[in-house]
Motif scaffolding. Structure first.
Motif, PDB file in Angstrom:
ATOM      1  N   ARG A  68     -87.973   8.255  27.099  1.00 21.23           N
ATOM      2  CA  ARG A  68     -88.760   6.923  27.128  1.00 21.23           C
ATOM      3  C   ARG A  68     -89.184   6.817  25.549  1.00 21.23           C
ATOM      4  N   PRO A  69     -88.142   6.417  24.849  1.00 26.09           N
ATOM      5  CA  PRO A  69     -88.336   6.382  23.471  1.00 26.09           C
ATOM      6  C   PRO A  69     -89.283   5.069  22.954  1.00 26.09           C
ATOM      7  N   LYS A  70     -89.418   4.226  23.900  1.00 29.21           N
ATOM      8  CA  LYS A  70     -90.287   2.907  23.270  1.00 29.21           C
ATOM      9  C   LYS A  70     -91.715   3.111  23.489  1.00 29.21           C
ATOM     10  N   LYS A  71     -91.945   4.347  24.303  1.00 26.88           N
ATOM     11  CA  LYS A  71     -93.231   4.632  24.646  1.00 26.88           C
ATOM     12  C   LYS A  71     -93.842   5.872  24.077  1.00 26.88           C
ATOM     13  N   PHE A  72     -93.269   6.276  22.769  1.00 26.22           N
ATOM     14  CA  PHE A  72     -93.470   7.553  22.194  1.00 26.22           C
ATOM     15  C   PHE A  72     -95.098   7.568  21.768  1.00 26.22           C
ATOM     16  N   MET A  73     -95.518   6.444  21.475  1.00 28.81           N
ATOM     17  CA  MET A  73     -97.081   6.220  21.021  1.00 28.81           C
ATOM     18  C   MET A  73     -97.997   6.787  21.884  1.00 28.81           C
ATOM     19  N   TRP A  74     -97.633   6.863  23.322  1.00 31.42           N
ATOM     20  CA  TRP A  74     -98.633   7.400  24.195  1.00 31.42           C
ATOM     21  C   TRP A  74     -98.786   8.945  24.226  1.00 31.42           C
ATOM     22  N   ARG A  75     -97.913   9.558  23.354  1.00 31.24           N
ATOM     23  CA  ARG A  75     -97.864  11.030  23.160  1.00 31.24           C
ATOM     24  C   ARG A  75     -99.087  11.331  22.289  1.00 31.24           C
ATOM     25  N   PHE A  76     -99.391  10.275  21.716  1.00 33.18           N
ATOM     26  CA  PHE A  76    -100.588  10.622  20.574  1.00 33.18           C
ATOM     27  C   PHE A  76    -101.888  10.204  20.760  1.00 33.18           C
ATOM     28  N   ASN A  77    -102.896  10.998  20.201  1.00 35.42           N
ATOM     29  CA  ASN A  77    -104.393  10.168  20.316  1.00 35.42           C
ATOM     30  C   ASN A  77    -104.631   9.471  19.327  1.00 35.42           C
ATOM     31  N   ASP A  78    -106.032   9.038  19.168  1.00 33.17           N
ATOM     32  CA  ASP A  78    -106.250   8.092  18.156  1.00 33.17           C
ATOM     33  C   ASP A  78    -106.473   8.343  16.824  1.00 33.17           C
ATOM     34  N   ARG A  79    -106.167   9.791  16.748  1.00 33.54           N
ATOM     35  CA  ARG A  79    -106.282  10.408  15.226  1.00 33.54           C
ATOM     36  C   ARG A  79    -105.068  10.744  14.949  1.00 33.54           C
ATOM     37  N   GLY A  80    -103.800  10.220  15.663  1.00 35.16           N
ATOM     38  CA  GLY A  80    -102.604  10.437  15.119  1.00 35.16           C
ATOM     39  C   GLY A  80    -101.929  11.930  15.573  1.00 35.16           C
ATOM     40  N   GLU A  81    -102.536  12.633  16.396  1.00 35.80           N
ATOM     41  CA  GLU A  81    -102.323  13.893  16.860  1.00 35.80           C
ATOM     42  C   GLU A  81    -101.480  14.030  18.172  1.00 35.80           C
ATOM     43  N   LEU A  82    -100.489  14.717  18.546  1.00 33.87           N
ATOM     44  CA  LEU A  82     -99.947  14.935  19.739  1.00 33.87           C
ATOM     45  C   LEU A  82    -101.232  15.295  20.770  1.00 33.87           C
ATOM     46  N   ARG A  83    -101.157  14.565  21.653  1.00 34.40           N
ATOM     47  CA  ARG A  83    -102.074  15.054  22.930  1.00 34.40           C
ATOM     48  C   ARG A  83    -101.712  16.341  23.242  1.00 34.40           C
ATOM     49  N   ASP A  84    -102.719  17.089  24.095  1.00 37.28           N
ATOM     50  CA  ASP A  84    -102.495  18.489  24.667  1.00 37.28           C
ATOM     51  C   ASP A  84    -101.304  18.284  25.530  1.00 37.28           C
ATOM     52  N   PHE A  85    -101.075  17.468  26.491  1.00 34.79           N
ATOM     53  CA  PHE A  85    -100.005  17.628  27.237  1.00 34.79           C
ATOM     54  C   PHE A  85     -98.449  17.670  26.561  1.00 34.79           C
ATOM     55  N   ALA A  86     -98.504  16.884  25.454  1.00 37.27           N
ATOM     56  CA  ALA A  86     -97.292  16.783  24.653  1.00 37.27           C
ATOM     57  C   ALA A  86     -97.133  18.004  23.929  1.00 37.27           C
ATOM     58  N   VAL A  87     -97.909  18.783  23.395  1.00 35.73           N
ATOM     59  CA  VAL A  87     -98.034  19.894  22.665  1.00 35.73           C
ATOM     60  C   VAL A  87     -97.549  21.084  23.556  1.00 35.73           C
ATOM     61  N   THR A  88     -98.019  20.942  24.769  1.00 33.59           N
ATOM     62  CA  THR A  88     -97.619  22.052  25.918  1.00 33.59           C
ATOM     63  C   THR A  88     -96.217  21.921  26.276  1.00 33.59           C
ATOM     64  N   HIS A  89     -95.642  20.574  26.537  1.00 36.36           N
ATOM     65  CA  HIS A  89     -94.581  20.501  26.845  1.00 36.36           C
ATOM     66  C   HIS A  89     -93.367  20.725  25.737  1.00 36.36           C
ATOM     67  N   ASP A  90     -93.799  20.422  24.540  1.00 32.21           N
ATOM     68  CA  ASP A  90     -92.870  20.820  23.380  1.00 32.21           C
ATOM     69  C   ASP A  90     -92.771  22.373  23.133  1.00 32.21           C
ATOM     70  N   ASN A  91     -94.154  23.074  23.194  1.00 30.69           N
ATOM     71  CA  ASN A  91     -94.060  24.462  23.195  1.00 30.69           C
ATOM     72  C   ASN A  91     -93.086  25.012  24.289  1.00 30.69           C
ATOM     73  N   TYR A  92     -93.164  24.596  25.478  1.00 28.70           N
ATOM     74  CA  TYR A  92     -92.336  24.886  26.252  1.00 28.70           C
ATOM     75  C   TYR A  92     -90.954  25.090  26.314  1.00 28.70           C
ATOM     76  N   ILE A  93     -90.591  23.871  25.462  1.00 32.17           N
ATOM     77  CA  ILE A  93     -89.122  23.724  25.221  1.00 32.17           C
ATOM     78  C   ILE A  93     -88.758  24.820  24.168  1.00 32.17           C
ATOM     79  N   LYS A  94     -89.597  24.910  23.203  1.00 35.37           N
ATOM     80  CA  LYS A  94     -89.538  25.851  22.513  1.00 35.37           C
ATOM     81  C   LYS A  94     -89.271  27.524  22.902  1.00 35.37           C
TER      82      LYS A  94
END
Length: 663
Positions: A579-605
């Motif tokens: 979902r490349p055009k909706k990348f912004m929804w992975r971030f909070n209003d401070r410009g940080e990745l939301r918890d669900f996004a961090v959890t997902h990316d750590n799982y991939i690693k």
């Protein structure tokens, strides 16, 4: 005691039976009109109580030995328009069959009548006949279905109601579905000496045709051979479907043959064949233009048992010159099991290409090939044991080689070419896939972190499979069957590459079938290497609004070349591919990745470590957070519930300014 003479006893018994039979016949003829009227009264009461409808008969009486004449028959729902009306019906009944408890028509004459099915804002005039009749007893599990005997009994009753001598005139079927009207007027139908001839006029708001049915029909011996065609010498157009479903369909002729209907022991068999000429279908979900099959034939051998229904393996299908040997079975003997087997015997590859339906495989038109191939499919699904699903697909080829590509020139993957993505049916800016594009990133300049992150997320076995993953197909089939919809696909990087470079994103049956065939050809004919396929894929896929390829993505998000991407940045880019055009929804209003996004990316690693494509120490200092410094940062300020229309000119301007010239 006086002995009884056996001969005299038999003679007396015979006389008594004969006398009773004579009395029954006399009684029948004396009171048969009374019985007939009582039967009509019973039908009237049933239609009134069970179907809330009024059934009327102007006059009904027996004529001759076994004839019945009925006039002015009508059926009208109390809350709707008249459903049926017939002026005259004359028929005769086989008395010997009647005494045996069966109703078998000998002759039938019917004139001047109609059936009309109407649906409008007031409802349907046939609504009450769609529901289960009152007093119907549902079967219990202990009874079992006994498909063989129930199917035979149903067909036997239906065939008994088809007379051996029939004359029908001026009978119409009218359908009015909220203004969509179809009128089928049966001008005449004659069945004499097992020869059937029928003429029908068909009219809609945009169509007027004359249809004919001719051939052999013997309902008593359960045989028929009928041909259905247009007497105007053109293609028959199927009415109503276009107006109702947007489906256009037609054909030159249909032939239906029934050779045998037989119940032997506990198995019921139906044999025959059906063929169709110049069949055409058009629907947005099938293809963008007319799909035409020049000729098709189906030799069927259906078998019904007590607990199974089967299309026997001796059946055969032919599509132009493509021959298929099918086997289909549904069984509830122990578990509910679905089986499908299909075999395409050895055939020339060019004949296969030439036999593909016109309009369904447009990218194969003009393709030339040498060699032969054969194909086998084996599928079995046990509803009670879904994990035991069988899905085996194998193709054997001999001397198979593509000499000339069609519209989809797979060989261009080995050269520089221009790629234009299609978004909502609109072609996007041209992207040069090659060194003339400053954003283009060769395979060796793409970091291993990114390559392995994308593979782990999208297609871990890409470098080992041949375009398809059997296990993924199995899981997809199970999921789709259980949810009764297409809830899961089984797309590989190979399939995504072919879809993007050679096909459109239209969701049609045509595009999906072309995708499957093109992927097989690409992966099994050494047209290009896996590395080149992956390189092209990473340089054309969308990574944001008007952002295509890894070179643009690295600059758009991080203002750096791909080789400088960290592990966290690589995993992030891999995670937004779906979902490349909706990348912004992975971030909070401070410009940080939301918890669900961090959890997902750590799982991939973690998966990457387990697969051995990175080491555990590669994750040191990689927290899962990233710092977006490129133009993408502007989008992180958007906090609305829905993504607005994206102005891609700003993104295009960024790359033009960064690299100079047109992109």
């Amino acid at each position: 005691m006086r002995k009884i003479n056996p001969k005299k006893a038999a003679l007396i018994t015979l006389k008594i039976v004969a006398a009773l039979l004579v009395l029954l016949i006399i009684g029948f003829f004396a009171f048969r009109n009374t019985f007939l009227n009582k039967a009509i009264d019973k039908t009237i009461a049933k239609m009134n109580t069970e179907y809330n409808s009024t059934f009327t008969v102007g006059n009904a009486s027996f004529k001759g030995l076994s004839g019945i004449e009925v006039s002015n028959v009508s059926l009208k729902p109390k809350q709707g328009d008249t459903l049926l009306k017939i002026e005259t019906v004359k028929t005769s009944i086989n008395l010997s069959r009647l005494l045996a408890g069966e109703v078998q028509l000998g002759t039938l004459e019917m004139k001047n009548g109609y059936i009309q099915l109407i649906q409008n804002e007031k409802g349907k005039n046939f609504e009450s006949f769609l529901h289960r009749k009152k007093g119907t007893v549902s079967k219990t599990k202990s009874e079992g279905p006994d498909y063989a005997r129930k199917t035979y009994k149903l067909l036997h009753k239906l065939l008994n109601l088809i007379p051996t001598d029939m004359q029908l005139e001026n009978l119409a079927l009218t359908v009015n579905d909220n203004g969509r009207k179809v009128n089928l007027n049966l001008k005449q139908l004659r069945l004499v000496n097992e020869q059937l001839e029928s003429f029908m006029a068909v009219e809609t708001d945009s169509l007027s045709q004359n249809w004919e049915v001719k051939g052999f029909a013997d309902p008593r011996n359960r045989q028929a051979d009928l041909k259905f065609y247009n007497s105007d010498k053109g293609r028959i157009i199927v009415p109503y479907l276009d107006e109702r479903f947007g489906l256009k369909s037609g054909f030159d002729s249909i032939r239906v043959n029934v050779e045998n209907i037989d119940l032997s022991g506990d198995e019921f068999r139906v044999d025959g064949f059906a063929s169709i000429g110049n069949f055409m279908v058009n629907h947005p979900k099938i293809a963008k233009k007319d799909v035409v099959i020049n000729s098709a034939r189906f030799d069927y051998h259906f078998l019904f048992g007590p607990d199974f229904i089967e299309l026997d393996s001796t059946s055969a299908m032919q599509l132009n010159k493509i021959k298929i040997q099918p086997f289909v079975r549904y069984s509830i003997e122990k578990d509910t099991v679905y089986q499908l087997k299909a075999t395409i015997p050895d055939m020339k590859a060019q004949e296969f290409i030439n036999s593909l339906p016109n309009g369904l495989f447009t990218h194969f038109e003009g393709m030339e090939a040498d060699g032969n191939f054969s194909y086998q499919l084996d599928f079995m699904y046990n509803k009670n044991k879904p994990d035991d699903i069988v899905f085996d697909s194998s193709l054997k080829k001999e001397g198979f080689k593509i000499k000339k590509y069609g519209d989809a020139d797979l060989g261009k993957l080995n050269t520089s070419f221009v790629y234009r993505a299609i978004d909502n049916g609109v072609k996007q800016r041209p992207i040069v896939v090659g060194p003339d594009n400053p954003n283009y990133t060769p395979y060796d300049h793409i970091p291993d972190f990114l390559k392995n992150a994308v593979l782990t997320s999208e297609d871990p076995s890409f470098f080992h499979h041949r375009g398809f993953i059997n296990e993924a197909f199995k899981q997809s089939i199970v999921k789709n069957i259980q949810t009764k919809k297409f809830a899961r696909g089984a797309s590989t990087i190979s399939m995504q590459l072919v879809k993007n470079v050679f096909l459109t994103r239209e969701k049609t049956l045509s595009r999906k079938l072309e995708e499957i065939l093109l992927v097989y050809i690409l992966e099994n004919n050494r047209i290009t290497s896996k590395e080149r396929m992956f390189e092209v894929y990473l340089n054309i896929i969308e990574w944001g609004p008007n952002v295509y390829g890894v070179g643009e993505a690295a600059q758009y998000y991080f203002q750096k070349p791909p080789l400088a991407l960290s592990l966290d940045e690589s995993v992030y880019l891999a995670s937004i591919i779906p979902r490349p055009k909706k990348f912004m929804w992975r971030f909070n209003d401070r410009g940080e990745l939301r918890d669900f996004a961090v959890t997902h990316d750590n799982y991939i690693k973690k998966l990457m470590v387990n697969r051995g494509v990175i080491q555990a120490n590669d994750t040191t200092g990689q927290t899962g957070q990233i710092d977006v410094t490129g133009p993408a940062r502007e989008w992180l300020k958007i906090r609305e519930e829905a993504v607005p229309e994206i102005d891609t000119t700003e993104t295009a301007g960024f790359f033009k300014k960064l690299f100079g010239g047109e992109n």
